[in-house]
Scaffold this active site. Structure first.
Site, mmCIF file in Angstrom:
data_model
loop_
_atom_site.group_PDB
_atom_site.id
_atom_site.type_symbol
_atom_site.label_atom_id
_atom_site.label_comp_id
_atom_site.label_asym_id
_atom_site.label_seq_id
_atom_site.Cartn_x
_atom_site.Cartn_y
_atom_site.Cartn_z
ATOM 1 N N SER A 198 -5.994 7.852 -35.187
ATOM 2 C CA SER A 198 -4.880 7.080 -34.420
ATOM 3 C C SER A 198 -3.929 8.005 -34.010
ATOM 4 C CB SER A 198 -4.285 5.890 -35.436
ATOM 5 O OG SER A 198 -5.486 4.911 -35.237
ATOM 6 N N LYS B 213 6.269 4.605 -35.832
ATOM 7 C CA LYS B 213 5.260 3.622 -35.793
ATOM 8 C C LYS B 213 5.442 2.408 -36.578
ATOM 9 C CE LYS B 213 0.213 3.233 -36.024
ATOM 10 N NZ LYS B 213 -1.123 3.909 -36.354
ATOM 11 N N SER C 255 -4.482 4.045 -32.569
ATOM 12 C CA SER C 255 -3.456 2.867 -32.773
ATOM 13 C C SER C 255 -2.145 3.230 -32.663
ATOM 14 C CB SER C 255 -3.730 2.082 -34.112
ATOM 15 O OG SER C 255 -3.341 2.898 -35.302
HETATM 16 N N1 GLN Z 1 -9.557 3.778 -33.510
HETATM 17 C C1 GLN Z 1 -10.210 3.826 -34.758
HETATM 18 C C2 GLN Z 1 -10.157 2.408 -35.430
HETATM 19 O O1 GLN Z 1 -9.912 1.487 -34.628
HETATM 20 C C3 GLN Z 1 -8.950 4.464 -35.565
HETATM 21 C C4 GLN Z 1 -7.868 3.743 -36.165
HETATM 22 C C5 GLN Z 1 -6.802 4.430 -36.891
HETATM 23 O O2 GLN Z 1 -6.714 5.594 -37.027
HETATM 24 N N2 GLN Z 1 -5.885 3.671 -37.627
HETATM 25 O O3 GLN Z 1 -10.400 2.100 -36.615
#
Ligand code: GLN
Length: 467
Positions: free
Chosen positions: A175, A76, A151
């Site tokens: 994420s 990532k 994400s």
């Molecule tokens: N979808 C969640 C957010 O928007 C989680 C994001 C993440 O785990 N980086 O914050």
């Protein structure tokens, strides 16, 4: 060569026996990665072949190598790899080259893993669909009109489409697990403090954790064991031993929490999963996590507060995108306004607000207190059960664009994943079935702190029964 059904563990054996060389495998994956039609890779590293050649040479000399030696993995793009761009899928860091390796990258390099490329993500990991990337959304390999989740959408999509054998993602509120569920692969969010965050571009430091994304539970375990460990550069890493596998054969279901708002096909898959666990000899009991209903509200205070603080360093002066202004303040303003996308700006504003004088106690301090209640709820339940079972997400992957204009419905997607980060406990998402239209659905097993081995055991049994 057809690698679609190959796993890291399987490939490791073939590499060790000489049936496969790291160079042949890397050439194969480089060709596949270059054909990426999902927008999952931001860059494919052609120098991967140099790494692969070295591994083959070391093996030829008879060196004893790690099972990851010669295995192509994707990373990532918020995890630093020395000499490579770490853009976090943001315009503000579009040309930023990392000057050192993240702790997890040093570990992977030491194990001889082949770094195949850097993957697309929601900008600074803020989002659940990868639509917030400055470089366009990632498509779900199972249905190109749908999101891959986020994400870590790019890392998950490349594993699901076999454009890499495994990947690393980061998980602050889901994420790793949510995209894993959307694309039908395995994703682990480790116990907070088990994997070093050194070299991970921080989103919300008390919630962030790096974890593996793989095709199977055994592969997740393999990758996890390589990346975990104490690190002097991350003072929150802990030396505690992992707990032994818990053998009470008891799984808890927070019944009232999982009974609302589920897509009917997810509800049916979840009921089926409960049955499978019963058939495997588990007692499935209802448990209560009374404070969990506040988790999302709590997360959307703590996360932006920490994110706004962490993102203050992107000022257009020290590194990253720089815009000219009449004075220093204007340079900050213009650089940041040009560099950050709308969701990142929204969270910076939210975070700055909840931390501002007069509101700190009402929001941030209160959210901190609620977080302790949530932690206590989990601690109590883990006195009785080995793991907690929930869906990973309320439903399958949604259409690209479907929720993009409504942040609140997007935030609701995180309902099952966010409480785990607040509590700092580990959780794994594993494939549990498909909708009639063929979209993957995932279930999530949550463990006690340091309880990863129990999760691998239970998830592995479920996987063996269902695949
Ligand atoms: N979808 C969640 C957010 O928007 C989680 C994001 C993440 O785990 N980086 O914050």
């Amino acid at each position: 060569m057809d690698t679609t059904n190959l796993t890291i563990s399987g490939v490791a054996k073939k590499l060790a026996s000489g049936e496969l060389t790291a160079v042949a495998l890397t050439e194969h994956y480089l060709a596949k990665a270059k054909g990426d039609n999902l927008n999952a890779y931001l860059e494919v590293f052609t120098d991967a072949l140099v790494q692969a050649k070295l591994i083959d040479e070391r093996r030829a000399k008879g060196e004893k190598l790690s099972p990851l030696a010669g295995v192509p993995l994707a990373i990532k793009n918020n995890i630093l790899i020395k000499g490579k761009i770490a853009s976090c899928a943001s315009k503000i860091l579009a040309n930023y080259t990392a000057s050192y390796d993240a702790a997890v990258i040093s570990k992977l390099k030491e194990a001889g893993a082949i770094l195949l490329g850097r993957t697309n993500m929601d900008e600074f990991a803020m989002g659940g669909s990868t639509e917030n990337s400055a470089f366009g959304a990632v498509k779900n390999p199972k249905d190109l009109t749908r999101v891959a989740g986020g994400s870590s959408g790019g890392s998950v999509a490349v594993v699901a489409a076999d454009l890499a054998l495994g990947a690393l993602g980061s998980d602050t509120g889901g994420s790793i697990r949510q995209p894993a569920a959307f694309c039908g692969v395995v994703g682990l969010k480790p116990t907070y403090g088990l994997v070093s965050r050194s070299g991970l571009v921080a989103m919300a430091s008390s919630l962030d954790q790096i974890g593996p994304i793989t095709k199977t539970v055994a592969d997740a375990k393999l990758l996890f064991e390589v990346i975990k460990g104490v690190d002097l550069l991350d003072s929150t890493t802990r030396a505690d031993e992992l707990r032994p596998v818990s053998t009470r054969k008891k799984i808890g279901v927070p019944r009232s929490f999982v009974s609302e708002g589920l897509d009917p096909e997810m509800a049916a898959t979840f009921a089926e999963a409960e049955k499978i666990f019963k058939n495997l000899g588990y007692e499935v009991v209802d448990v209560e996590l009374p404070s969990i209903k506040y988790a999302l509200a709590c997360y959307y205070i703590i996360m932006p507060a920490e994110a706004s603080t962490n993102l203050a360093r992107f000022d257009g002066v020290r590194y990253g995108h720089h815009a000219e202004g009449k004075n220093l303040l204007e340079e900050y303003e213009v650089s940041r306004a040009e560099g950050f996308g709308p969701e990142v700006r929204r969270r910076i504003m939210l975070g700055t607000y909840v931390l501002s004088a007069g509101y700190y106690d009402a929001y941030y301090a209160k959210a901190g207190a609620v977080r302790e209640m949530i932690k206590a709820d989990y601690a109590k339940v883990f006195k009785e059960v080995d793991a907690i079972l929930t869906p990973t997400t309320p439903g399958p992957a949604f259409k690209i664009g479907e929720k993009a204009s409504d942040p609140l419905t997007m935030y609701l997607e995180d309902i099952f994943t966010v409480p785990i980060n607040l509590a700092g406990v580990p959780a794994i998402s594993i494939p549990a079935g498909k909708t009639k239209a063929g979209l993957p659905l995932g279930i999530q097993l949550t463990g006690a702190p340091m309880g990863e081995n129990t999760l691998f055991e239970i998830a592995g049994e479920f996987e063996a029964k269902t695949s």
